[in-house]
Design a protein around this motif. Sequence first.
Motif, PDB file in Angstrom:
ATOM      1  N   LYS A 149       1.116  11.858 -10.275  1.00 50.70           N
ATOM      2  CA  LYS A 149       0.393  13.137 -10.278  1.00 50.70           C
ATOM      3  C   LYS A 149       1.331  14.318 -10.441  1.00 50.70           C
ATOM      4  O   LYS A 149       0.987  15.305 -11.084  1.00 50.70           O
ATOM      5  N   LYS A 169       0.841  -1.214   0.000  1.00 51.44           N
ATOM      6  CA  LYS A 169       0.000   0.000   0.000  1.00 51.44           C
ATOM      7  C   LYS A 169       0.869   1.254   0.000  1.00 51.44           C
ATOM      8  O   LYS A 169       0.552   2.239  -0.645  1.00 51.44           O
ATOM      9  N   LYS A 170       1.980   1.185   0.717  1.00 53.74           N
ATOM     10  CA  LYS A 170       2.887   2.329   0.790  1.00 53.74           C
ATOM     11  C   LYS A 170       3.450   2.642  -0.605  1.00 53.74           C
ATOM     12  O   LYS A 170       3.504   3.812  -1.028  1.00 53.74           O
ATOM     13  N   ASN A 171       3.849   1.579  -1.343  1.00 53.87           N
ATOM     14  CA  ASN A 171       4.397   1.786  -2.689  1.00 53.87           C
ATOM     15  C   ASN A 171       3.343   2.299  -3.656  1.00 53.87           C
ATOM     16  O   ASN A 171       3.636   3.127  -4.526  1.00 53.87           O
ATOM     17  N   ILE A 172       2.109   1.825  -3.517  1.00 55.35           N
ATOM     18  CA  ILE A 172       1.039   2.300  -4.397  1.00 55.35           C
ATOM     19  C   ILE A 172       0.833   3.801  -4.194  1.00 55.35           C
ATOM     20  O   ILE A 172       0.722   4.565  -5.165  1.00 55.35           O
ATOM     21  N   GLN A 173       0.786   4.251  -2.934  1.00 51.52           N
ATOM     22  CA  GLN A 173       0.612   5.674  -2.638  1.00 51.52           C
ATOM     23  C   GLN A 173       1.767   6.492  -3.209  1.00 51.52           C
ATOM     24  O   GLN A 173       1.565   7.554  -3.794  1.00 51.52           O
ATOM     25  N   ALA A 174       2.986   5.993  -3.054  1.00 52.13           N
ATOM     26  CA  ALA A 174       4.155   6.722  -3.560  1.00 52.13           C
ATOM     27  C   ALA A 174       4.106   6.830  -5.080  1.00 52.13           C
ATOM     28  O   ALA A 174       4.435   7.882  -5.653  1.00 52.13           O
ATOM     29  N   ARG A 175       3.685   5.772  -5.744  1.00 56.59           N
ATOM     30  CA  ARG A 175       3.608   5.803  -7.216  1.00 56.59           C
ATOM     31  C   ARG A 175       2.535   6.768  -7.701  1.00 56.59           C
ATOM     32  O   ARG A 175       2.717   7.468  -8.695  1.00 56.59           O
ATOM     33  N   LEU A 176       1.400   6.768  -7.005  1.00 55.97           N
ATOM     34  CA  LEU A 176       0.334   7.705  -7.388  1.00 55.97           C
ATOM     35  C   LEU A 176       0.793   9.156  -7.232  1.00 55.97           C
ATOM     36  O   LEU A 176       0.542   9.990  -8.096  1.00 55.97           O
ATOM     37  N   LYS A 177       1.480   9.413  -6.143  1.00 52.27           N
ATOM     38  CA  LYS A 177       1.987  10.763  -5.898  1.00 52.27           C
ATOM     39  C   LYS A 177       2.971  11.162  -6.996  1.00 52.27           C
ATOM     40  O   LYS A 177       2.917  12.271  -7.540  1.00 52.27           O
TER      41      LYS A 177
END
Length: 153
Positions: free
Chosen positions: A135, A124-132
Amino acid sequence: MVRRELPKHQRDLIVERYQSGEGYKIISKALDIPWNTVKTVIIKWRKYGTTETLPRTGRPSKIDEKTRRKLVREVSKRPTATLKELQEFLASTGCVLHVTTISRILHMNGLWGRVARRKPFLTKKNIQARLKFTKTNIKSPKRRHFAKTNGQH
């Protein structure tokens, strides 16, 4: 048929009686042992000069049969267990083996191709970092406009 080793004192007794002149059958009946066993003890005594149990040929096994069955049972229960985990499991039972030895034992028991469960590619941490990252670094998608020629797009 149950095979067992004769106690040392009994083998010594067989040799003493043989040296005193008794035959195989007489010794056999007196001690209630098969005559063939008496013969085998005497032949061994003649050849090696002792009734001691001699060491067996070949390299001793690193793991006994009971521990081998325990390992196979554990692998059957947990087919995704890694060799390191199995090594730790055996160490807890008091048997220290190298991972390649464990692998060889499993192969001899027909347990091939065990693969550890794959971890999820993204936490989940990596998914958030990739989305950021997406964007902030990727501009809005460009639309392509196709020129209308002859009514086709």
